[in-house]
Each structure stands twice: as structure tokens, then as C-alpha cells.
Write an enzyme that holds these catalytic residues in place. Structure first.
Site, PDB file in Angstrom:
ATOM      1  N   CYS A 146     -76.173 -12.389 -22.253  1.00  0.00           N
ATOM      2  CA  CYS A 146     -75.859 -11.551 -23.413  1.00  0.00           C
ATOM      3  C   CYS A 146     -74.379 -11.727 -23.753  1.00  0.00           C
ATOM      4  O   CYS A 146     -73.926 -12.840 -24.021  1.00  0.00           O
ATOM      5  CB  CYS A 146     -76.215 -10.108 -23.064  1.00  0.00           C
ATOM      6  SG  CYS A 146     -75.978  -8.944 -24.401  1.00  0.00           S
ATOM      7  N   CYS A 173     -71.817  -9.397 -22.141  1.00  0.00           N
ATOM      8  CA  CYS A 173     -71.107  -8.401 -21.333  1.00  0.00           C
ATOM      9  C   CYS A 173     -69.695  -8.900 -21.031  1.00  0.00           C
ATOM     10  O   CYS A 173     -69.493 -10.065 -20.676  1.00  0.00           O
ATOM     11  CB  CYS A 173     -71.869  -8.128 -20.044  1.00  0.00           C
ATOM     12  SG  CYS A 173     -73.532  -7.505 -20.372  1.00  0.00           S
ATOM     13  N   CYS A 233     -71.159 -14.214 -19.483  1.00  0.00           N
ATOM     14  CA  CYS A 233     -72.392 -13.428 -19.447  1.00  0.00           C
ATOM     15  C   CYS A 233     -73.472 -14.334 -20.007  1.00  0.00           C
ATOM     16  O   CYS A 233     -73.571 -14.514 -21.219  1.00  0.00           O
ATOM     17  CB  CYS A 233     -72.266 -12.155 -20.288  1.00  0.00           C
ATOM     18  SG  CYS A 233     -73.811 -11.218 -20.366  1.00  0.00           S
TER      19      CYS A 233
END
Lengths: 213, 112
Positions: free
Chosen positions: A120, A122, A117
Site C-alpha cells: 500500500c 504506509c 510499503c
């Protein structure tokens, strides 16, 4: 959520506090306590609900994902359903996937998939639990999309030059899980035995399934 | 990667960086609690994961480098809850002052 009647270093359960609980209170820990107490007092949540949510998360581990992978290895019809809609196929096995769109990526002799990710952190937490620290680092997020072979080599995974490497960038609403290649020599193993071969990293793509011992 | 390529700091894909550090840690109770609060508060409609992300991204690169992952979540969750009117900054500040008088460790201050 615990009784307020002790000033030694034992928790109400009688066990010593874990190390993190014995260190000086930080500003952000203090804010966590304050937020939690206010949320409980205002009826947004309860101590029981918070403890239950923690239990739910603690119960999620790579073993869940490994069970899904092992099922896919032994049951071609399940694998087809998993590749078609991984959320629905995982729910078939009783796993709570929430509202996330989960996509299964099948590794083959020619194609190796890896998940990141970049924006971020995720991660398919419903099937694998919380992500390892390295998954959230600048180094992994920045580099694996640009030089995946070098990053995988840092994890001890040297891929043949002819293998195609596909890097998949997750989003808040869409998560990926890799189905690693089933190792040779596992033809006579049970689904449960096969699941033991499926490591967390093999489902992120920074590793491969273990060989049978 | 150029600083002025139009991307914000959190959009890290493809930038140069050092080796991937492999260390990991077991999550502390306060980290699990903040994770649980995020899940519960979003399930109850007080904010969305997009709101969590917005606040994290607006905190900027300095926060990314100097605060731990769940410290940033504390800050972001707090901002979203204040914006949603769940509690006020005054209520939070007063409670934090009171909590700080309970003891020197997390275990003492959290009553467990």
C-alpha cells in the site's frame, strides 16, 4: 466551509485559487465535496475540525523526523531509547505519533536500511508528512525489495558492494524511519545545524545525510 | 511474476517494473480534505484503516492504473461510510447532482 458569495476566481481570502481549484470539477472531486458536506450536516465532523486536521498535516514535514535524527546523533541515551521504542522517544520530543508502532532503523558503516510499503503506502507520516508520489508507485513498491541496489542507484545512491542492504516492509500498524549515518566533519555542529543535513530521503533510506557545506 | 502465484494484485513486492518515476506534486485542497476526512472518520470509529485498505484492494488493478491515489481514497472512504450507515447512496447522489450545478471548477462547486 467558505462563504458562498463570489463567482470570480478569487478565494474568500482574496488570493487566486490554486491551479487545481480552477480546473474543471471532476467526478471524484464532486464526490469529495458531497461526502464532506454530508459528514458536516450529520454532525460527524465540522468544517473547523477538517481545517484543523489539514493544518496538523501541513505542519508535519521531514523537519520533524530530522529533529529526531539530530537528537539521536548528539545524545546516545536518546538514541538508545529511540532504537528501543521510537514511538515513545519521538513523543518525548513532543511529536504526535498516534497509536502507530514506530521503529527506528540505524544505518551504520556496514548496514544500510531502506523502507517501503509493498502492499500500500504506509509511511511514517506523523514524523515525515505525507509520502512522496514515487513512494506509492508500482515501480518502487515492486522493485526495491528485489533489487534495492539498482533502485537506490536510480536515486543517485551507489552503495559499496560490501554494505549490507536491509529492506523493511511497512504495515498499516507498523512504520519505519531510518537514522542515517552522521556525516564526518560534523563534530562541532549544533543539533539544529545537524538537523539541516537530514533529508527526507535519508530517513526513507533512498538517500544519505547531506555533507556539511 | 506469474499471474497465478496466489497473490492479489496489490501484493506487488518483487514483481518486475520499470524505473521509479521521481516526479512529485503539491497536494491539492481536495486531496488534503479527503486525507483529513479519512483521519477524522477513522478516529471517530466509523471505519478502520483496514476497511480503507479492503475497499482499495477490492477496487482492483484497473482502478490502480486509471485513478489517482486520492481518487481511490474518495471511492474507498465513500464505500466505508455507506457501509457504516453514515449516509445513503441516494443522499450522496442527490448532493453530487446539486453540487455539479454550482459551477464548473472545484473552487466554485466547493464554495472555496
Amino acid at each position: 466551509m467558505m462563504p458562498h458569495d463570489h463567482h470570480d476566481h478569487l478565494s474568500p481570502s482574496g488570493h487566486p485559487y490554486r491551479k487545481d481549484n480552477d480546473e474543471p470539477l471532476t467526478y471524484w472531486q464532486c464526490m469529495e465535496i458531497a461526502m464532506r458536506e454530508l459528514l458536516i450536516e450529520k454532525g460527524v465532523t465540522t468544517a473547523t475540525e477538517i481545517a484543523s486536521q489539514i493544518d496538523t498535516m501541513d505542519a508535519r514535514s521531514p523537519a520533524n523526523g530530522a529533529a529526531v535524527v539530530a537528537r539521536a546523533w548528539v545524545d546516545p541515551a536518546f538514541k538508545a531509547r529511540l532504537l528501543e521504542n521510537a514511538s515513545r522517544a519521538s513523543r518525548e520530543m513532543g511529536f504526535d505519533i498516534g497509536t502507530l508502532r514506530l521503529i527506528a532503523l540505524e544505518n551504520t558503516e556496514d548496514i544500510h536500511n531502506v523502507v517501503v510499503c509493498t502492499l500500500c503506502s504506509c509511511y511514517p507520516r506523523n514524523l515525515l508528512g505525507l509520502p512522496p508520489d514515487w513512494y506509492k508507485t508500482r515501480a518502487y513498491r515492486s522493485r526495491v525489495v528485489k533489487e534495492p541496489r539498482k533502485v537506490l542507484a536510480e536515486f543517485g545512491l551507489e552503495l559499496p558492494a560490501e554494505t549490507t542492504v536491509r529492506v523493511h516492509d511497512s504495515t498499516a500498524d507498523m512504520r519505519y524511519i531510518v537514522i542515517p549515518v552522521r556525516p564526518d566533519g560534523t563534530e562541532n555542529m549544533t543539533e539544529e545545524e545537524l538537523a539541516e543535513l537530514v533529508s527526507r530521503d535519508s530517513m526513507i533510506g533512498t538517500g544519505i545525510a547531506k555533507l556539511p557545506s | 511474476m506469474k499471474q497465478n502465484d496466489g497473490r492479489r494484485w496489490h501484493d506487488m513486492g518483487g514483481q518486475a517494473a520499470g524505473p521509479v518515476p521521481k516526479e512529485d506534486h503539491d497536494f491539492a485542497l481536495w486531496e488534503k480534505r479527503i486525507d483529513a476526512l479519512m483521519v477524522l472518520c477513522s478516529a471517530k470509529g466509523h471505519f478502520t484503516v483496514d476497511g480503507l485498505r479492503r475497499a482499495l484492494e477490492d477496487m482492483g488493478e484497473d482502478a490502480f492504473e486509471t485513478m489517482s491515489y486520492y481518487e481511490r481514497w474518495v471511492a474507498s472512504l465513500n464505500q466505508n461510510l455507506v457501509e457504516a450507515g453514515v449516509y445513503t447512496p441516494t443522499e450522496l447522489g442527490e448532493r453530487m447532482e446539486e453540487i455539479a450545478t454550482r459551477g464548473e471548477t472545484y473552487g466554485e462547486a466547493a464554495h472555496g
